[in-house]
Scaffold this motif. Sequence first.
Motif, PDB file in Angstrom:
ATOM      1  N   ILE A  67      -9.710   5.280   9.775  1.00 26.91           N
ATOM      2  CA  ILE A  67      -9.326   6.292   8.785  1.00 26.91           C
ATOM      3  C   ILE A  67      -7.961   5.942   8.190  1.00 26.91           C
ATOM      4  CG2 ILE A  67      -8.688   8.722   8.444  1.00 26.91           C
ATOM      5  CD1 ILE A  67     -10.811   9.351  10.675  1.00 26.91           C
ATOM      6  N   SER A  68      -7.039   5.552   9.046  1.00 28.22           N
ATOM      7  CA  SER A  68      -5.706   5.156   8.605  1.00 28.22           C
ATOM      8  C   SER A  68      -5.777   3.967   7.648  1.00 28.22           C
ATOM      9  CB  SER A  68      -4.848   4.828   9.828  1.00 28.22           C
ATOM     10  OG  SER A  68      -3.539   4.534   9.455  1.00 28.22           O
ATOM     11  N   ARG A  69      -6.583   2.991   7.999  1.00 22.97           N
ATOM     12  CA  ARG A  69      -6.744   1.812   7.145  1.00 22.97           C
ATOM     13  C   ARG A  69      -7.374   2.199   5.804  1.00 22.97           C
ATOM     14  NH1 ARG A  69     -10.159  -2.964   9.555  1.00 22.97           N
ATOM     15  NH2 ARG A  69     -11.814  -1.480   9.115  1.00 22.97           N
ATOM     16  N   GLY A  70      -8.348   3.093   5.847  1.00 20.28           N
ATOM     17  CA  GLY A  70      -8.950   3.576   4.605  1.00 20.28           C
ATOM     18  C   GLY A  70      -7.935   4.264   3.704  1.00 20.28           C
ATOM     19  N   SER A  71      -7.023   5.005   4.298  1.00 20.19           N
ATOM     20  CA  SER A  71      -5.972   5.658   3.520  1.00 20.19           C
ATOM     21  C   SER A  71      -5.069   4.636   2.843  1.00 20.19           C
ATOM     22  CB  SER A  71      -5.132   6.581   4.416  1.00 20.19           C
ATOM     23  OG  SER A  71      -5.899   7.677   4.841  1.00 20.19           O
ATOM     24  N   LEU A  72      -4.845   3.498   3.492  1.00 18.09           N
ATOM     25  CA  LEU A  72      -4.047   2.441   2.870  1.00 18.09           C
ATOM     26  C   LEU A  72      -4.731   1.893   1.623  1.00 18.09           C
ATOM     27  CD1 LEU A  72      -2.813   0.439   5.989  1.00 18.09           C
ATOM     28  CD2 LEU A  72      -1.381   1.729   4.385  1.00 18.09           C
ATOM     29  N   TYR A  73      -6.036   1.700   1.706  1.00 15.08           N
ATOM     30  CA  TYR A  73      -6.787   1.215   0.541  1.00 15.08           C
ATOM     31  C   TYR A  73      -6.785   2.253  -0.582  1.00 15.08           C
ATOM     32  CZ  TYR A  73      -8.392  -3.032   2.795  1.00 15.08           C
ATOM     33  OH  TYR A  73      -8.434  -4.272   3.391  1.00 15.08           O
ATOM     34  N   GLU A  74      -6.941   3.496  -0.219  1.00 12.68           N
ATOM     35  CA  GLU A  74      -6.906   4.572  -1.213  1.00 12.68           C
ATOM     36  C   GLU A  74      -5.523   4.640  -1.869  1.00 12.68           C
ATOM     37  OE1 GLU A  74      -7.767   9.381  -1.466  1.00 12.68           O
ATOM     38  OE2 GLU A  74      -8.029   8.352   0.438  1.00 12.68           O
ATOM     39  N   LEU A  75      -4.486   4.556  -1.074  1.00 12.22           N
ATOM     40  CA  LEU A  75      -3.118   4.578  -1.581  1.00 12.22           C
ATOM     41  C   LEU A  75      -2.871   3.413  -2.534  1.00 12.22           C
ATOM     42  CD1 LEU A  75      -0.196   5.609  -1.586  1.00 12.22           C
ATOM     43  CD2 LEU A  75       0.168   4.299   0.522  1.00 12.22           C
ATOM     44  N   GLU A  76      -3.334   2.241  -2.150  1.00 12.22           N
ATOM     45  CA  GLU A  76      -3.153   1.056  -2.988  1.00 12.22           C
ATOM     46  C   GLU A  76      -3.808   1.253  -4.363  1.00 12.22           C
ATOM     47  OE1 GLU A  76      -3.210  -3.582  -1.914  1.00 12.22           O
ATOM     48  OE2 GLU A  76      -5.111  -2.548  -1.538  1.00 12.22           O
ATOM     49  N   THR A  77      -5.004   1.802  -4.378  1.00 10.07           N
ATOM     50  CA  THR A  77      -5.704   2.066  -5.631  1.00 10.07           C
ATOM     51  C   THR A  77      -4.943   3.067  -6.488  1.00 10.07           C
ATOM     52  OG1 THR A  77      -7.837   1.557  -4.640  1.00 10.07           O
ATOM     53  CG2 THR A  77      -7.870   2.944  -6.617  1.00 10.07           C
TER      54      THR A  77
END
Length: 118
Positions: A67-77
């Motif tokens: 979930i944390s890693r997914g948030s990083l991808y979302e943040l990057e976008t």
Amino acid sequence: MEYTELEVWKESRVLANLIYKVSQQFPKVEMYGLTNQIRRCAVSVPSNIAEGCGRRTATDTIQFLHISRGSLYELETQLFIALDQEYLIKEDFDSITKLILKCKKLINGFINYYKKTK
């Protein structure tokens, strides 16, 4: 070891604080839009690392690290969108995305560590 001693948690806190700092420059009309969303994503990263560590099982910890890693991808976008909208200067974008990459690598390493302990 406490989660507060983990490099991945410390670096994600640095990231969250940096996001708060740069997003203060965003237009006021974005306060409940992109600004809010970016901040929530950034806070999600260390929060989910902490929650995963608090679960005390490898399976649960891995789930929260994902979930944390997914948030990083979302943040990057969302940062790409902020850059496109010229809310963010290229230099800030570049320094933040370098930190995001570092956090991704640390989280991936932590996931791999927990997978080996299962």
